[in-house]
Design an enzyme around this catalytic site. Structure first.
Site: not given
Length: 482
Positions: A113, A430
């Site tokens: 990510c 994330h």
């Protein structure tokens, strides 16, 4: 069951059956199918007057073979549309991208990510895409092989994102990125580790700066520096010895340092341009403390700001995160951080921009007060960009329009991308990209899932908890033609 004929206008319909066990309304529906006249408009003459919907056939005296008269106008015949409707899924994929209003997402290949969010932010820069399109397939002699491969992979990935509405798997790009920078290939228990998005951003820009400056491919010898480079001039002063020196450097981002006193980006940038460093003093013959104060000498087309949220924590032996809330604006003015020479250069473009926006604000005020008795219009403060993209409404470059005027920077920037991090450590959590589209709409690129967002929610990513918080902000320069 009776059979009759029906006369309507110039037409005669023979052998029309009447089911006398059903009310006359059913007969009228039959005539609607034949003539196009709706039952409520039908006037059918029978014994005693007009045929009613709920009349009793037995009392009407209709006989076998009788001719009935009907009056009434038919519905207009619906024409076949000249243009057959085309469903979005039937369009070519390139046209689907335009219809959707944003490009594709990127599959997460296993803790990637950080890479996906970096790519989505940089992919939003049209000038970078143009430079990559012009990049030659053949490697130049002064460029190493892996840098050439990574630049080519970036070009291909950008191209794939532009042509696809379905999520793209950036496998080739990821393979080459790991080959060029092995730290992104670190494994833990056989699984690729999460990495720092800012490191990925910096390394990718550095590689592109080397490959896109090749003199045999572009008119601009340093494309990346022109787009993202910030030139700083610094004064280094030692209070103890009185020594003073000056130095210049080029960087790709400004740092927003976060402390207890910092609540807003402007304050953090001010702290970031001042630093203390310890180095050897020739006058004192030992180490001494120096104060370094920097000013901006030259601005880029795209201004990148990094929030310095991570620091090395010895106790846990990892990068810890500062969760403090730091607000940032949709429009950033960096005039206060510029050198005196640069401020002088910015004064004329800033005046043109103020005048331009003042006229537009006055025009809006007139539109709001049109029709009222009081024709006096007060000038209102201008907020936000001149149009959706944050650019002046006039062309701002030689290639961008019919004008031959050059575009000039104003020191004012509009937010176009935010890279956020959710979690407590740089090497976990994330990363997500929030990118402003050409239409002015914001899209949250959460790996392979693009989600529309409201502009007012973008500045709420300022921290203060465990939710997504801004780690990198990218601003686009507002320019004026001169």
């Amino acid at each position: 069951m009776l059979t009759v004929s029906v006369k309507w206008q110039k037409e005669l319909f023979p052998k029309v059956e009447i089911d006398t066990s059903q009310p006359p309304y059913v007969f009228k529906c039959q005539l609607h199918d034949l003539t196009g006249v709706p039952p409520e408009r039908q006037k059918i003459m029978v014994k005693g007057g007009l045929l009613k919907d709920d009349a009793n056939w037995a009392t009407l005296g209709v006989k076998e073979g009788q001719k009935l008269m009907m009056m009434g106008t038919a519905d207009e015949i619906v024409k076949t549309p000249e243009k057959v409707p085309v469903f979005m899924e039937d369009l070519p994929e390139e046209e689907q991208v335009v219809a959707v209003g944003h490009t594709a997402g990127l599959f997460n290949l296993g803790n990637t990510c950080y890479m996906n969010s970096t790519v989505q932010c940089l992919h939003s820069v049209p000038e970078l895409k143009s430079a990559l399109v012009s990049y030659p397939s053949q490697k130049s002699s002064d460029l190493d092989h892996t840098s050439h491969m990574l630049t080519s992979a970036t070009r291909e990935l950008f191209n794939e994102l532009d042509k696809s509405v379905k999520p793209v798997a950036p496998m080739q790009f990821w393979m080459v990125l790991r080959k060029k920078y092995p730290q992104f290939g670190q494994l833990h228990n056989g699984v690729y580790m999460q990495q720092d998005a800012e490191e990925c951003w910096t390394q990718l820009l550095y590689t592109l700066s080397q490959s896109l400056r090749s003199p045999n491919f572009s008119e601009n010898p340093d494309t990346i520096m022109a787009l993202f480079g910030i030139q700083l001039g610094s004064r280094v002063h030692c209070q103890e010895s009185g020594e003073e020196s000056s130095e210049t450097e080029s960087v790709y981002s400004l740092k927003c340092h976060i402390s207890q006193e910092v609540n807003h980006l402007h304050e953090g940038l001010k702290h970031g341009l001042k630093s203390e460093l310890e180095k050897a003093s020739p006058c004192l013959g030992r180490s001494a403390l120096y104060l370094k104060e920097s000013r901006i000498n030259a601005l880029p087309r795209y201004l990148t700001v990094q929030f310095v949220r991570f620091f090395w924590k010895r106790e846990s032996n990892q990068k810890a995160k500062i969760l403090r809330k730091v607000d940032y604006p949709l429009q950033l003015d960096v005039y206060d951080f510029c050198s005196d020479d640069l401020r002088k250069q910015l004064e004329a473009p800033r005046k043109i921009l103020r005048d331009e926006e003042g006229k537009k604000a006055g025009l809006k005020a007139k539109e709001k007060t049109s029709g009222s008795k009081d024709n006096d219009v007060k000038m209102t403060d201008v907020e936000g960009p001149s149009n959706e993209s944050g650019e002046s409404s006039k062309p701002t470059s030689k290639e961008g329009g019919p004008t031959d005027k050059e575009s000039h920077l104003t020191g004012i920037y509009d937010l176009v991308a935010v890279l956020t991090h959710k979690g407590r450590s740089a090497d976990s959590g994330h990363y997500v990209a929030w990118v402003k589209q050409e239409s002015g709409k914001w899209i949250e690129f959460d790996d392979d899932n693009p989600i529309p967002q409201r502009e007012e929610d973008i500045t709420k990513l300022s921290g203060g908890g465990d939710w997504h918080m801004a780690y990198i902000c990218m601003y686009k320069a507002r320019t004026v033609p001169m």
